[in-house]
Scaffold this motif. Structure first.
Motif, PDB file in Angstrom:
ATOM      1  N   LEU A 117       0.829  -1.353  -0.094  1.00  0.00           N
ATOM      2  CA  LEU A 117       0.034   0.073  -0.130  1.00  0.00           C
ATOM      3  C   LEU A 117       0.668   1.320   0.040  1.00  0.00           C
ATOM      4  O   LEU A 117       0.350   2.322  -0.464  1.00  0.00           O
ATOM      5  CB  LEU A 117      -0.869   0.108   1.159  1.00  0.00           C
ATOM      6  N   GLY A 118       2.079   1.184   0.404  1.00  0.00           N
ATOM      7  CA  GLY A 118       2.904   2.316   0.336  1.00  0.00           C
ATOM      8  C   GLY A 118       2.898   3.142   1.444  1.00  0.00           C
ATOM      9  O   GLY A 118       2.437   2.389   2.826  1.00  0.00           O
ATOM     10  N   PRO A 119       2.997   4.497   1.625  1.00  0.00           N
ATOM     11  CA  PRO A 119       2.589   5.163   3.102  1.00  0.00           C
ATOM     12  C   PRO A 119       1.680   4.946   3.888  1.00  0.00           C
ATOM     13  O   PRO A 119       0.475   4.488   3.306  1.00  0.00           O
ATOM     14  CB  PRO A 119       2.936   6.662   2.654  1.00  0.00           C
ATOM     15  N   PHE A 121      -1.606   4.933   6.827  1.00  0.00           N
ATOM     16  CA  PHE A 121      -2.567   6.195   6.760  1.00  0.00           C
ATOM     17  C   PHE A 121      -2.328   7.474   7.335  1.00  0.00           C
ATOM     18  O   PHE A 121      -2.560   8.547   6.926  1.00  0.00           O
ATOM     19  CB  PHE A 121      -3.895   5.383   7.608  1.00  0.00           C
ATOM     20  N   GLU A 122      -1.704   7.494   8.551  1.00  0.00           N
ATOM     21  CA  GLU A 122      -1.153   8.571   9.308  1.00  0.00           C
ATOM     22  C   GLU A 122      -0.336   9.353   8.324  1.00  0.00           C
ATOM     23  O   GLU A 122      -0.417  10.549   8.556  1.00  0.00           O
ATOM     24  CB  GLU A 122      -0.570   8.291  10.610  1.00  0.00           C
ATOM     25  N   GLN A 123       0.790   8.737   7.735  1.00  0.00           N
ATOM     26  CA  GLN A 123       1.814   9.253   6.907  1.00  0.00           C
ATOM     27  C   GLN A 123       0.943  10.392   6.124  1.00  0.00           C
ATOM     28  O   GLN A 123       1.554  11.280   5.367  1.00  0.00           O
ATOM     29  CB  GLN A 123       2.868   8.390   6.170  1.00  0.00           C
ATOM     30  N   VAL A 124       0.116   9.547   5.021  1.00  0.00           N
ATOM     31  CA  VAL A 124      -0.636  10.126   4.006  1.00  0.00           C
ATOM     32  C   VAL A 124      -1.463  11.520   4.421  1.00  0.00           C
ATOM     33  O   VAL A 124      -1.606  12.300   3.866  1.00  0.00           O
ATOM     34  CB  VAL A 124      -1.492   9.252   3.230  1.00  0.00           C
ATOM     35  N   THR A 125      -2.183  11.504   5.656  1.00  0.00           N
ATOM     36  CA  THR A 125      -3.024  12.364   6.133  1.00  0.00           C
ATOM     37  C   THR A 125      -2.688  13.158   7.318  1.00  0.00           C
ATOM     38  O   THR A 125      -3.494  13.872   7.910  1.00  0.00           O
ATOM     39  CB  THR A 125      -4.312  11.536   6.654  1.00  0.00           C
ATOM     40  N   PHE A 126      -1.407  13.242   7.396  1.00  0.00           N
ATOM     41  CA  PHE A 126      -0.898  14.244   8.648  1.00  0.00           C
ATOM     42  C   PHE A 126      -1.404  15.822   8.317  1.00  0.00           C
ATOM     43  O   PHE A 126      -1.267  16.138   7.215  1.00  0.00           O
ATOM     44  CB  PHE A 126       0.700  14.105   8.388  1.00  0.00           C
ATOM     45  N   GLY A 127      -1.714  16.178   9.340  1.00  0.00           N
ATOM     46  CA  GLY A 127      -2.479  17.589   9.060  1.00  0.00           C
ATOM     47  C   GLY A 127      -3.833  17.572   8.677  1.00  0.00           C
ATOM     48  O   GLY A 127      -4.449  18.777   8.686  1.00  0.00           O
ATOM     49  N   VAL A 128      -4.403  16.643   8.339  1.00  0.00           N
ATOM     50  CA  VAL A 128      -5.684  16.626   7.765  1.00  0.00           C
ATOM     51  C   VAL A 128      -6.698  16.730   9.119  1.00  0.00           C
ATOM     52  O   VAL A 128      -6.615  15.756  10.017  1.00  0.00           O
ATOM     53  CB  VAL A 128      -6.221  15.573   6.856  1.00  0.00           C
ATOM     54  N   THR A 129      -7.851  17.363   9.050  1.00  0.00           N
ATOM     55  CA  THR A 129      -8.741  17.257  10.491  1.00  0.00           C
ATOM     56  C   THR A 129      -9.888  16.712  10.129  1.00  0.00           C
ATOM     57  O   THR A 129     -10.552  16.615   9.123  1.00  0.00           O
ATOM     58  CB  THR A 129      -9.276  18.776  10.657  1.00  0.00           C
ATOM     59  N   GLY A 130     -10.278  15.783  11.078  1.00  0.00           N
ATOM     60  CA  GLY A 130     -11.358  14.901  10.936  1.00  0.00           C
ATOM     61  C   GLY A 130     -11.129  13.653  10.498  1.00  0.00           C
ATOM     62  O   GLY A 130     -10.444  13.500   9.355  1.00  0.00           O
ATOM     63  N   TYR A 131     -11.763  12.468  10.824  1.00  0.00           N
ATOM     64  CA  TYR A 131     -11.544  11.123  10.555  1.00  0.00           C
ATOM     65  C   TYR A 131     -12.204  10.947   9.173  1.00  0.00           C
ATOM     66  O   TYR A 131     -11.494  10.323   8.423  1.00  0.00           O
ATOM     67  CB  TYR A 131     -12.081  10.165  11.760  1.00  0.00           C
ATOM     68  N   ASP A 132     -13.237  11.423   8.834  1.00  0.00           N
ATOM     69  CA  ASP A 132     -14.109  11.227   7.461  1.00  0.00           C
ATOM     70  C   ASP A 132     -13.107  11.958   6.450  1.00  0.00           C
ATOM     71  O   ASP A 132     -13.038  11.216   5.449  1.00  0.00           O
ATOM     72  CB  ASP A 132     -15.293  11.927   7.792  1.00  0.00           C
ATOM     73  N   SER A 133     -12.550  13.121   6.539  1.00  0.00           N
ATOM     74  CA  SER A 133     -11.833  13.955   5.574  1.00  0.00           C
ATOM     75  C   SER A 133     -10.296  13.134   5.442  1.00  0.00           C
ATOM     76  O   SER A 133      -9.965  13.057   4.290  1.00  0.00           O
ATOM     77  CB  SER A 133     -11.564  15.130   6.208  1.00  0.00           C
ATOM     78  N   SER A 134      -9.757  12.564   6.600  1.00  0.00           N
ATOM     79  CA  SER A 134      -8.570  11.604   6.404  1.00  0.00           C
ATOM     80  C   SER A 134      -8.878  10.308   5.760  1.00  0.00           C
ATOM     81  O   SER A 134      -8.252  10.279   4.835  1.00  0.00           O
ATOM     82  CB  SER A 134      -8.175  11.484   7.813  1.00  0.00           C
ATOM     83  N   VAL A 135     -10.065   9.786   5.931  1.00  0.00           N
ATOM     84  CA  VAL A 135     -10.095   8.436   5.266  1.00  0.00           C
ATOM     85  C   VAL A 135     -10.250   8.705   3.558  1.00  0.00           C
ATOM     86  O   VAL A 135      -9.640   8.021   2.656  1.00  0.00           O
ATOM     87  CB  VAL A 135     -11.234   7.728   5.483  1.00  0.00           C
ATOM     88  N   ALA A 136     -10.930  10.011   3.294  1.00  0.00           N
ATOM     89  CA  ALA A 136     -11.079  10.469   2.041  1.00  0.00           C
ATOM     90  C   ALA A 136      -9.893  10.909   1.357  1.00  0.00           C
ATOM     91  O   ALA A 136      -9.460  10.414   0.279  1.00  0.00           O
ATOM     92  CB  ALA A 136     -12.275  11.706   2.027  1.00  0.00           C
TER      93      ALA A 136
END
Length: 371
Positions: free
Chosen positions: A35-37, A39-54
């Motif tokens: 999968l590569g990087p 979940f946290e590496q890809v979404t660092f700085g994104v607010t909210g779980y829904d937005s992070s998963v998107a």
């Protein structure tokens, strides 16, 4: 693979329903090799779980890893799959697994009516070609040609828009070199690389690249590739009516450079580029330039259309007529008249116009039947 908006929303809901944020990070860490990087590496700085998963789903799609995630989710133990069943049902309706690759099913490329208003007849070979474009990863240029004028080369744009909207397997950019460039020019009536570049960036809403003078092709393609990668989308670019305009050498050079420089993120279709122009390209580019000829309609194409049009509109209006043969019997005179034109008209445009007139009346009859 590019998932439709509906499938992306379904996958996002399933992931949120199944994983807590920490669990998703652990899952992606365990499978970082495919999968590569994480979940946290890809979404660092994104607010909210829904937005992070998107964001994470968009990243996987952009990097060509979304198929790997779906394979991993399908491999979960039976007791852990429940949260994903609704997504799997939607996904399996559109995709099938062959040779360890997911591909859109052939039946989803069949269209008889576009946007409930435009007839679309035949073109089975082109439908198959488009399915291959959506499913395969290969460098190529596809040149669509007709043996005579008025073969419906430009009409394909409506079919391609329909597939883009309904299947979501690519974002579509259509450029009519004649109407959008040549006929709008007051001076220097030729189509240049800069003209094409400006229209492509206009469709992508790219505003940070200034074009002055002759186009610098390599920097342009580098910026185009970046813009397409950021979008997380796969793109289909159709440059049409190339037989109707004078084209500069740098415009031909730009088109020829696209397969090697767009990272398989954008596939390119051409409308009626001449054999002489293609022969001016390097041998390597000629080898990946394929001709797709459009042919005249057949009686079988017409029969398939009339049956398909009935099926499409009956689903839309639900007017309670279930025997399509009996219903279409009232239109046999029209059907035979269209078939007769196949032998008398050397191009598909005239036949298409007659079918369009028939469909308008047909649509009015369906509305009346519903009332």
């Amino acid at each position: 693979m590019r998932l439709s908006d509906e499938l992306r929303k379904s996958l996002r809901a399933a992931i949120i329903g199944h994983f807590l944020p920490a669990d998703l990070e652990l899952f992606t860490s365990d499978h970082q090799d495919v999968l590569g990087p994480t979940f946290e590496q890809v979404t660092f700085g994104v607010t909210g779980y829904d937005s992070s998963v998107a964001r994470y789903i968009t990243s996987l799609q952009s990097e060509g890893k979304i198929e790997e995630l779906i394979k991993l989710l399908k491999a979960l133990p039976a007791g852990e799959r429940a949260d994903f069943e609704a997504f799997f049902q939607r996904f399996d309706h559109f995709y099938e697994l062959k040779n360890d690759e997911f591909g859109l099913r052939e039946e989803h490329f069949v269209r008889h009516i576009l946007d409930d208003t435009r007839p679309f007849i035949g073109r089975k070979a082109f439908r198959r070609e488009l399915r291959n474009i959506c499913n395969e990863k290969r460098r190529f240029l596809l040149n669509i040609k007709g043996p005579v004028p008025e073969m419906g080369i430009s009409y394909l744009q409506y079919y391609l828009r329909s597939i883009s909207t309904e299947l979501g397997c690519f974002k579509f950019i259509y450029i009519n070199a004649n109407l959008e460039i040549y006929l709008k020019k007051k001076e220097t009536k030729v189509v240049t690389a800069a003209d094409l570049a400006e229209l492509i960036f206009a469709n992508l809403s790219v505003k940070d690249f200034t074009i002055t003078g002759p186009l610098k092709i390599t920097p342009f393609l580098t910026r185009l590739n970046e813009a397409m990668k950021v979008s997380g989308e796969k793109w289909l670019l159709y440059i049409d009516q190339l037989d109707k305009v004078p084209i500069t050498e740098d415009a031909l050079e730009l088109i020829a450079a696209m397969p090697d420089n767009l990272d398989l993120r954008c596939q390119v279709l051409l409308g009626n580029l001449s054999d002489e122009q293609i022969k001016s390209w390097h041998w390597d580019v000629q080898q990946i330039t394929y001709e797709h000829p459009l042919t005249n309609f057949t009686d079988a194409n017409i029969d398939e259309f009339f049956t398909g049009a009935f099926s499409h509109m009956s689903k839309k209006y639900d007017f309670g007529i279930t025997n399509e043969a009996d219903f279409l019997a009232g239109y046999q005179q029209d059907i035979q008249a269209v078939k007769a034109d196949l032998a008398n008209v050397p191009n598909v445009t005239a036949v298409g116009r007659k079918v369009g007139s028939w469909f308008k009346k047909f649509n009015e009859d369906l509305i009346a039947a519903e009332e």
